[in-house]
Motif scaffolding. Structure first.
Motif, PDB file in Angstrom:
ATOM      1  N   LEU A  11      24.077  44.070  34.417  1.00 31.33           N
ATOM      2  CA  LEU A  11      24.005  43.532  35.679  1.00 31.33           C
ATOM      3  C   LEU A  11      25.450  43.037  36.226  1.00 31.33           C
ATOM      4  O   LEU A  11      26.046  42.551  35.327  1.00 31.33           O
ATOM      5  CB  LEU A  11      22.996  42.464  36.041  1.00 31.33           C
ATOM      6  N   MET A  12      25.831  43.318  37.254  1.00 28.85           N
ATOM      7  CA  MET A  12      26.982  42.823  37.800  1.00 28.85           C
ATOM      8  C   MET A  12      26.940  42.343  39.230  1.00 28.85           C
ATOM      9  O   MET A  12      26.386  42.969  39.957  1.00 28.85           O
ATOM     10  CB  MET A  12      28.267  43.977  38.009  1.00 28.85           C
ATOM     11  N   SER A  13      27.688  41.167  39.423  1.00 25.84           N
ATOM     12  CA  SER A  13      27.617  40.550  40.749  1.00 25.84           C
ATOM     13  C   SER A  13      27.793  41.275  42.045  1.00 25.84           C
ATOM     14  O   SER A  13      29.026  42.017  41.788  1.00 25.84           O
ATOM     15  CB  SER A  13      28.181  39.269  40.779  1.00 25.84           C
ATOM     16  N   ALA A  14      27.278  41.197  42.964  1.00 25.51           N
ATOM     17  CA  ALA A  14      27.836  41.839  44.297  1.00 25.51           C
ATOM     18  C   ALA A  14      29.213  41.428  44.570  1.00 25.51           C
ATOM     19  O   ALA A  14      30.108  42.215  45.129  1.00 25.51           O
ATOM     20  CB  ALA A  14      26.905  41.724  45.496  1.00 25.51           C
ATOM     21  N   ASP A  15      29.683  40.294  44.304  1.00 21.53           N
ATOM     22  CA  ASP A  15      31.136  39.796  44.596  1.00 21.53           C
ATOM     23  C   ASP A  15      32.185  40.387  43.906  1.00 21.53           C
ATOM     24  O   ASP A  15      33.045  40.672  44.551  1.00 21.53           O
ATOM     25  CB  ASP A  15      31.117  38.211  44.276  1.00 21.53           C
ATOM     26  N   LYS A  16      31.861  40.837  42.449  1.00 23.18           N
ATOM     27  CA  LYS A  16      32.556  41.471  41.895  1.00 23.18           C
ATOM     28  C   LYS A  16      32.795  42.861  42.505  1.00 23.18           C
ATOM     29  O   LYS A  16      33.933  43.587  41.978  1.00 23.18           O
ATOM     30  CB  LYS A  16      32.293  41.492  40.281  1.00 23.18           C
ATOM     31  N   LEU A  17      31.823  43.565  42.708  1.00 21.32           N
ATOM     32  CA  LEU A  17      31.832  44.961  43.397  1.00 21.32           C
ATOM     33  C   LEU A  17      32.182  45.175  44.491  1.00 21.32           C
ATOM     34  O   LEU A  17      32.966  45.919  45.106  1.00 21.32           O
ATOM     35  CB  LEU A  17      30.582  45.652  43.097  1.00 21.32           C
ATOM     36  N   SER A  18      32.560  43.970  45.350  1.00 19.77           N
ATOM     37  CA  SER A  18      32.795  43.930  46.676  1.00 19.77           C
ATOM     38  C   SER A  18      34.190  44.581  47.027  1.00 19.77           C
ATOM     39  O   SER A  18      34.644  45.142  47.935  1.00 19.77           O
ATOM     40  CB  SER A  18      32.658  42.586  47.566  1.00 19.77           C
ATOM     41  N   ALA A  19      35.150  44.218  45.934  1.00 20.79           N
ATOM     42  CA  ALA A  19      36.457  44.903  46.209  1.00 20.79           C
ATOM     43  C   ALA A  19      36.640  46.405  46.317  1.00 20.79           C
ATOM     44  O   ALA A  19      37.629  46.957  46.798  1.00 20.79           O
ATOM     45  CB  ALA A  19      37.112  44.125  45.049  1.00 20.79           C
TER      46      ALA A  19
END
Length: 95
Positions: free
Chosen positions: A84-92
């Motif tokens: 699982l990866m946070s949406a914050d980390k993927l937002s970039a």
């Protein structure tokens, strides 16, 4: 996390919503390498302190569906592990 390959579809990784290609270098401890090289020879030379350029490695991260907590299921190419990866980390990487 579920490690079974057949569960890729369950987590949206059979047809990922996003594919991230990346490059990186592995960290090395140059102090240890220099100390070790110096201790193996009685005479010092300039070549003992030279460092080789870091090898550039690459990888691919597949992003699947969003989990109930808002994070996303991800999987590294060549791995059966699903994380699982946070949406914050993927937002970039998103539009």
């Amino acid at each position: 996390m579920d490690h079974k390959e057949e569960n890729k579809e369950k987590y949206g990784l059979k047809n990922p919503s996003m594919t991230i290609n990346f490059q990186y270098t592995e960290a090395t401890d140059s102090d240890d390498a220099t100390t070790e090289a110096e201790s193996e020879t009685d005479t010092s030379s300039e070549t003992a302190n030279e460092t080789e350029p870091a090898e550039i490695l690459s990888g691919t991260l597949y992003v699947g569906e969003q989990a109930e907590d808002g994070s996303y299921y991800v999987q590294l190419d060549g791995s059966n592990n699903i994380y699982l990866m946070s949406a914050d980390k993927l937002s970039a990487f998103r539009d």
